[in-house]
Every structure is written in C-alpha cells, then in structure tokens.
Design a protein around this motif. Structure first.
Motif, PDB file in Angstrom:
ATOM      1  N   SER A  44       0.818  -1.209   0.000  1.00 49.29           N
ATOM      2  CA  SER A  44       0.000   0.000   0.000  1.00 49.29           C
ATOM      3  C   SER A  44       0.856   1.265   0.000  1.00 49.29           C
ATOM      4  O   SER A  44       0.633   2.187  -0.799  1.00 49.29           O
ATOM      5  N   GLU A  45       1.847   1.305   0.885  1.00 48.57           N
ATOM      6  CA  GLU A  45       2.672   2.505   1.037  1.00 48.57           C
ATOM      7  C   GLU A  45       3.510   2.787  -0.214  1.00 48.57           C
ATOM      8  O   GLU A  45       3.679   3.944  -0.609  1.00 48.57           O
ATOM      9  N   LEU A  46       4.033   1.719  -0.816  1.00 46.07           N
ATOM     10  CA  LEU A  46       4.933   1.907  -1.951  1.00 46.07           C
ATOM     11  C   LEU A  46       4.245   1.646  -3.285  1.00 46.07           C
ATOM     12  O   LEU A  46       4.911   1.576  -4.326  1.00 46.07           O
ATOM     13  N   LEU A 162       6.163  -3.694  15.491  1.00 44.52           N
ATOM     14  CA  LEU A 162       6.917  -2.569  14.940  1.00 44.52           C
ATOM     15  C   LEU A 162       6.279  -2.045  13.659  1.00 44.52           C
ATOM     16  O   LEU A 162       6.328  -0.847  13.373  1.00 44.52           O
ATOM     17  N   GLY A 163       5.673  -2.963  12.906  1.00 39.64           N
ATOM     18  CA  GLY A 163       5.025  -2.558  11.662  1.00 39.64           C
ATOM     19  C   GLY A 163       3.796  -1.721  11.886  1.00 39.64           C
ATOM     20  O   GLY A 163       3.373  -0.967  10.992  1.00 39.64           O
ATOM     21  N   SER A 164       3.178  -1.829  13.073  1.00 34.29           N
ATOM     22  CA  SER A 164       2.013  -0.990  13.380  1.00 34.29           C
ATOM     23  C   SER A 164       2.424   0.472  13.542  1.00 34.29           C
ATOM     24  O   SER A 164       1.601   1.378  13.418  1.00 34.29           O
ATOM     25  N   ILE A 165       3.707   0.688  13.822  1.00 33.61           N
ATOM     26  CA  ILE A 165       4.241   2.048  13.927  1.00 33.61           C
ATOM     27  C   ILE A 165       4.655   2.540  12.539  1.00 33.61           C
ATOM     28  O   ILE A 165       4.290   3.629  12.098  1.00 33.61           O
ATOM     29  N   SER A 166       5.429   1.715  11.856  1.00 31.99           N
ATOM     30  CA  SER A 166       5.881   2.017  10.495  1.00 31.99           C
ATOM     31  C   SER A 166       6.359   0.723   9.858  1.00 31.99           C
ATOM     32  O   SER A 166       6.911  -0.150  10.547  1.00 31.99           O
TER      33      SER A 166
END
Length: 416
Positions: A44-46, A162-166
């Motif tokens: 989604s982000e990339l 950690l992925g919930s943060i970034s």
C-alpha cells in the motif's frame, strides 16, 4: 531411568557458545517471517502489486540458496567464527539499508544482500551447533529447530508490533537484534585452539558433488517441493487474509505468531516422540500427506476466516515435525562432512522456496484465491512420492537397515 532423564535434559546443558549461536539463529530466522505482517502495508505505502511485494521473499531466498552452495568452501578456509560474524554483519547492514529504502525495487535488492548474510550464517550455524552441542546430533538438531521455530514465531509478532508504527520498524529492529547477536558471538564463541587440527579445506565443487549421492539427492529433490508448499503458506496467506478482514500488521503478526509457536512446539517435542517410535522416513510418509490435506482444506475454505487461521496454525504443527525430521535425515543419510551436506541440501531447498511466492500470487491473480493452496498441496504430494520412491537409498537416514518384513509394513502404511 537415569539415562533417559539425562537424554531429556542434555538439550539444555550446552556450552555458552552454543547458546550464543542459538540466540543469533533465532534472530536470523526472524528475518524470514518478519516481513509477513507488513507485506500489505508495504504494498500500500509503496504502491506495489502483491507479486512485486512477495519478491521480498524471492530475492532473499534466491541469493540465500545460491550462496549456500559456497558457504562450506568459505567456512573451511576462514573458520566458522569468522563466517558467522561476516554473515551477521551483512544482515545488520542490509536490514538497516532496507529500512531506509524508498521504493520496492530497492528493498528487494537489499533483501538479496540480506540473503547473502543469511546463507553464510545459517549453514555455518547448523554445523557449529551440531559440532559443539552436547547430547549428540539429534539433540543439536532439535536445539537448532527450536531456534528456527522461535525465530519464525517471534519474527511475525515483532514485525506486527513494529510494523504498526511504520513498515520500516521491523527492518530496524532486526538490525539492532543482529548487532546484539554479533557481539554475543564475538565474545562467547572461541576460535579453535592454536594446537587444534585445522579442518580440511572443502572443495568448491563439494556441495554439487554431494547432490550426486543418492540419499542426499533424493532428500534435496523432495525439499524443493516441500519448501514450495512451506512458502506458499508463509508468503501468500497474508494476502489471502486481507479480503477476510485481517490486513493490519498486528493481526497478521498474531496469526503467524501462532504459526511459529506451533512450529517450535512440534519440532522440539513431537518430532522426537515420533522418531523414537518409527523410522524417520516413515514419519515423512505419514506427516507430509497430512500437510497436503491441510492445504487442500484451506483451498476449499479460502473464504472462511476461521478455516484459514486454523489451517495456518495446523500447518505450523506439521511443518515443525517435517523440518526437524528432514534435517535429521540429511545429517545422517551420508558420511559427508555436515557442513557440506547442509550447504548442498539448504541451497536446493531455499531455491525451491524462492519460486513459491511469485508463483502463488500469479496463480491467485490468474485463477482464484484458492489456487496457490491447491498448488501447495500438490507440491507436498510430489515431495512425499519422491521420498517413498527413494526409500531404499534413504535407509541410512533411518539409522539402520530395515528387515524385509518391516519394509513391507512401512510400504503398506505409505500406500494407505
């Protein structure tokens, strides 16, 4: 009774160096499942497609597999400790670089470098643990598989948290943990004493020649198809869960945490129970078809969230047994140096796993969401067929030569 108790506790009675390698192994295996919970987020982000995103697995596994063929040649010349440390250092550098990347292509490239470090570390770690651990080969392999299971369990959980943060968080987290592992090995793993006999340098062609050994060649061929199914379950399932409402990093991390815990539990406790009661190859004959059934059920019930989650956890239970038993078979099937056998077998099996992620997503796009699970089930059936057809060459993997009656009974069970 005393001997039995000693056998059961010998796994925990290990030198500090073994525990240092085991800890670093946990972190190394975390890298396999670490990206699982963040695959949808990265896509989604990339703005990447599922097939582009799962190339994070493929580039990692291809380089790991190819490099595995040369790790025994390297470690026999510079020593196990230097090889392990170089591997860990490469993982730290490339994991950190992946976290700083700005597009999917760059991350794929850095994951390839990560795979090189992983290859240097993993194959040497197994040989180091087997050589240094107390309690014999089986105890050492169980310890190694426990590290694998814990790494596969903690990886998705840490990746989810950690992925919930970034989506960058898991990469930075791995780099930090691997740096700790590097320091632990540097301090605790002592080089060979000055007067110790130096290992005979391994020929560059040794792993390739090793695959010509019937037993190892059969196990490697079976591992190609088995690992295809393994990585269908690991790399494709996150995308199958997204339409069912499980797409955030935390939820995916928890699902695959359950999967990894299942791998750890069955590899440490269930696999030894089964191999004490029957030959190793017969365990493969029995458990591999169960994995095929599990994948088949997931394919048929791909629209059911409970069915897919249960299928993932049950798959972990079966994979834990199979991982341990296959590794024991490889270590006992030939008289080759363990580092050579490990390099040859691991190189082939990782290449088999590298094919699975893009094939799975392409099948899902071209046919249906259930198609990858059908393909995984078929791959497992091919794997068990190879083991059954090659049963005569694999007698040494069982640690003894079976009588004609026992072999006949075993064939009957395998054909049932």
């Amino acid at each position: 009774m005393t001997e039995t108790l000693e056998e059961r506790t010998s796994i925990l009675r290990q030198p500090k160096a073994v525990w240092a390698v085991a800890f670093a192994s946990v972190v190394a295996f975390m890298g396999i499942g670490l990206v699982d919970p963040i695959l949808p987020a990265i896509a989604s982000e990339l703005q990447a497609t599922p097939t582009e995103t799962v190339m994070l697995f493929t580039s990692y596994l291809v380089i790991t597999g190819v490099a595995m063929f040369f790790t025994s040649w390297i470690s026999s010349r510079i020593g196990s400790k230097k090889t392990l440390l170089i591997g860990l250092a490469l993982i730290v550098v490339f994991a950190l670089a992946a976290g700083l990347a700005g597009d999917i292509e760059t991350i794929i490239g850095f994951r390839a470098g990560w795979g090189l470090g992983n290859a240097l570390f993993i194959s040497t770690a197994l040989a180091t643990i087997v050589g240094a651990a107390s309690g014999g080969t089986s105890s050492a392999i169980i310890l190694y598989e426990a590290a694998l299971g814990l790494g596969l369990a903690i990886g998705p959980l840490l990746g989810g948290l950690l992925g919930s943060i970034s989506w960058r968080g898991p990469f930075f987290g791995t780099a930090a943990l691997m740096a700790i592992g590097f320091i632990a090995l540097l301090v605790l793993l002592q080089p060979a004493p000055a007067g110790a006999t130096k290992p005979t340098p391994t020929r560059l062609s040794a792993p390739f020649r090793a695959l010509a050994r019937p037993a190892l060649g059969i196990l490697a061929a079976a591992a190609v198809f088995y690992n295809f199914a393994f990585f269908v379950l690991l790399a494709y399932t996150p995308f199958a869960l997204v339409p069912l409402g499980v797409g955030d990093a935390i939820s995916l991390g928890l699902v695959f945490f359950g999967w990894g815990v299942s791998v750890a539990i069955t590899s440490v406790w269930v696999a030894p129970i089964l191999t004490k009661r029957m030959p190793r190859t017969r365990v493969l004959w029995l458990v591999m078809p169960l994995l095929a059934v599990d994948l088949l059920v997931m394919a048929l019930l791909v629209d059911s969230l409970p069915a897919v989650i249960i299928g993932v956890v049950v798959g972990g239970m079966l994979l834990g047994v199979l991982n341990t038993v296959l590794t024991e078979c490889v270590m006992e099937a030939t008289d080759l140096p363990r580092s050579v056998a490990s390099s040859a077998y691991s190189g082939v099996r990782f290449l088999g796993g590298a094919v699975a992620p893009p094939v799975a997503t392409l099948l899902a796009e071209a046919l249906s969401p259930s198609a990858p699970f059908f393909a995984g089930a078929l791959a497992v059936l091919v794997s068990v067929t190879i083991v059954i057809v090659g049963r005569k060459a694999l007698r040494s993997a069982d640690g003894h030569v079976e009588t004609a009656l026992v072999e006949a009974e075993a064939i009957g069970i395998g054909d049932a």
